[in-house]
Design a protein around this motif. Structure first.
Motif, short mmCIF file in Angstrom:
data_model
loop_
_atom_site.label_atom_id
_atom_site.label_comp_id
_atom_site.label_asym_id
_atom_site.label_seq_id
_atom_site.Cartn_x
_atom_site.Cartn_y
_atom_site.Cartn_z
N LYS A 81 12.01 26.32 -12.70
CA LYS A 81 12.87 26.00 -11.40
C LYS A 81 12.83 24.89 -10.98
O LYS A 81 11.75 24.02 -10.97
N ASP A 127 14.67 22.86 -7.53
CA ASP A 127 15.51 23.15 -6.28
C ASP A 127 16.09 24.29 -6.29
O ASP A 127 17.42 24.11 -6.08
N GLY A 128 15.81 25.24 -6.44
CA GLY A 128 16.54 26.61 -6.60
C GLY A 128 17.43 26.92 -7.67
O GLY A 128 18.02 28.17 -7.67
N ILE A 129 17.29 26.08 -8.74
CA ILE A 129 18.06 26.39 -10.10
C ILE A 129 17.29 26.84 -11.04
O ILE A 129 16.18 26.07 -11.32
N ASN A 188 21.14 30.95 -9.92
CA ASN A 188 20.96 30.60 -8.79
C ASN A 188 19.89 31.27 -7.74
O ASN A 188 20.33 32.10 -7.25
N GLY A 199 18.95 30.06 -5.20
CA GLY A 199 19.11 29.45 -3.56
C GLY A 199 19.93 30.35 -2.79
O GLY A 199 20.31 31.46 -3.23
N ASP A 200 20.03 29.79 -1.67
CA ASP A 200 21.11 30.48 -0.64
C ASP A 200 22.42 30.25 -0.61
O ASP A 200 23.30 30.83 0.30
N GLU A 201 22.86 29.31 -1.47
CA GLU A 201 24.54 28.88 -1.35
C GLU A 201 25.17 28.99 -2.52
O GLU A 201 24.64 28.82 -3.60
N PRO A 252 24.62 33.15 -4.75
CA PRO A 252 23.17 33.39 -4.85
C PRO A 252 22.76 34.69 -5.43
O PRO A 252 23.47 35.73 -5.49
N SER A 278 24.99 20.48 -1.89
CA SER A 278 23.98 20.82 -0.99
C SER A 278 22.81 20.57 -1.65
O SER A 278 21.55 20.80 -0.94
N LEU A 279 22.62 20.37 -3.02
CA LEU A 279 21.32 20.19 -3.72
C LEU A 279 20.90 18.86 -4.30
O LEU A 279 21.91 17.92 -4.34
#
Length: 363
Positions: free
Chosen positions: A143, A145-147, A173, A175-177, A203, A234-235
């Protein structure tokens, strides 16, 4: 019966047989399919049923309609044109595939039967289905940054320099976006191009990034490793490693040309150093000869370890010419049975990559 009548009868029979054979050879299929095989590519279970469409044209002068369609699996359902078609009119089948029914590669068969004689055709549907993971954290442990990635590196496998190699990079994904395709940014070398397959990746969903690797633009043979970076609005920037084995492509040539091409021949393909000390540097050599009728070009010599030093006085050999490849092996820090691989890349179209092995038992 006179001889003239017999001859006329024989000629007539020959003519009829000839016409019959020609008629058999020129039979036109009643249905002309635009494609008879559809590859759905890589599909995820959470994306639901996938649709493949097959279009056909009716070519005969009789009225035609589809009587029935069979599939070899309950995972596929078919909707098809039920109208009666005249010559030149087109129809289609839509095959729906449920990806939750398969895991990995699949190949399905669809049989179409029409009302006219000899109108039974076979269609094919293939692809790779990936089930939704019960534990995404376990399946995508790498992982950033959320990926999430399945593996720390993307392996392109064998890449030839005549056509770009395409492979899918699977991501999750966490993440939240939502990750939109039009917001994907990447920083890659000129020989690597990226494209997000899905329009968006929500997400807790998976997605695919298509990676195209151009071996000709890379301009290097053998094992290679590259880095590129991706990001969305956003990442932060996410680094990705990609490895590949790049090979030169040689077009087919005739048997008559076999003796005219360059031919790389090694004096030996293996040297056993037997028992050696880890503190003693080893020096050996192997003869490289051109047994062909054209100039041999040694494109690259690559070892599988920094412990090897490889030197050659020249890389272009005339027909019949030989050189010595000098091999220096430093076994420091090694112990036990050891094998070093040395790869030779050349313009020998029959054996463009040859392997030389250096064996030892380090004490």
């Amino acid at each position: 019966m006179s001889s003239i009548r017999i001859r006329l009868l024989v000629v007539g029979l020959f003519f009829l047989l000839t016409q019959s054979v020609q008629a058999q050879e020129t039979v036109v299929p009643r249905l002309i399919w635009k494609v008879n095989k559809v590859d759905l590519g890589t599909i995820f279970e959470e994306h639901g049923k996938q649709i493949a469409e097959y279009e056909f044209t009716h070519t005969q002068d009789s009225l035609f309609f589809i009587e029935d369609v069979w599939t070899d699996c309950g995972c596929t359902t078919v909707d098809f044109t039920k109208d009666t078609l005249e010559v030149g009119e087109a129809g289609n089948l839509q095959v729906s595939f449920d990806p939750s029914s398969a895991a990995g590669y699949f190949n399905r068969m669809i049989i179409v039967k029409g009302n006219l004689q000899n109108t039974q055709d076979t269609l094919y549907l293939e692809g790779t289905s990936i089930p939704y993971p019960e534990d995404p954290d376990k399946i995508y442990p790498n992982k950033i940054d959320g990926i999430g990635f399945r593996l720390p590196k993307l392996n392109m496998g064998e890449v030839f320099n005549n056509v770009p190699k395409v492979k899918m990079l699977e991501i999750y994904n966490f993440g939240d976006e939502t990750l939109y395709a039009d917001s994907l940014k990447f920083n890659t070398p000129e020989y690597i191009h990226l494209l997000q397959v899905q329009e968006y990746i929500r997400p807790q969903e998976r997605g695919l990034i298509q990676v195209s690797y151009d071996g000709a633009l890379k301009g290097e043979l053998g094992y290679v490793e590259d880095q590129f970076a991706v990001s969305w609005d956003s990442l932060s920037v996410i680094p990705v490693s990609v490895i590949a084995e790049v090979f030169e492509y040689f077009p087919p040539f005739s048997k008559e040309e076999l003796n005219l091409v360059p031919q790389l021949v090694l004096g030996t393909k293996e040297i056993d150093l037997k028992n050696i000390s880890a503190n003693t540097i080893q020096n050996r050599s192997v003869t490289i000869s051109n047994k062909g009728q054209r100039e041999l070009e040694i494109r690259k010599i690559q070892g599988n370890c920094d412990c090897l030093k490889l030197e050659i006085p020249k890389t272009e050999l005339r027909p019949g010419e030989s050189v010595e490849l000098q091999i220096t092996f430093d076994p420091k820090g090694r112990k036990g049975i050891d094998q070093r691989n040395i790869y030779l890349f050349s313009n020998d179209p029959v054996n463009p990559v040859q392997l030389f092995i250096l064996k030892s038992r380090v004490e």
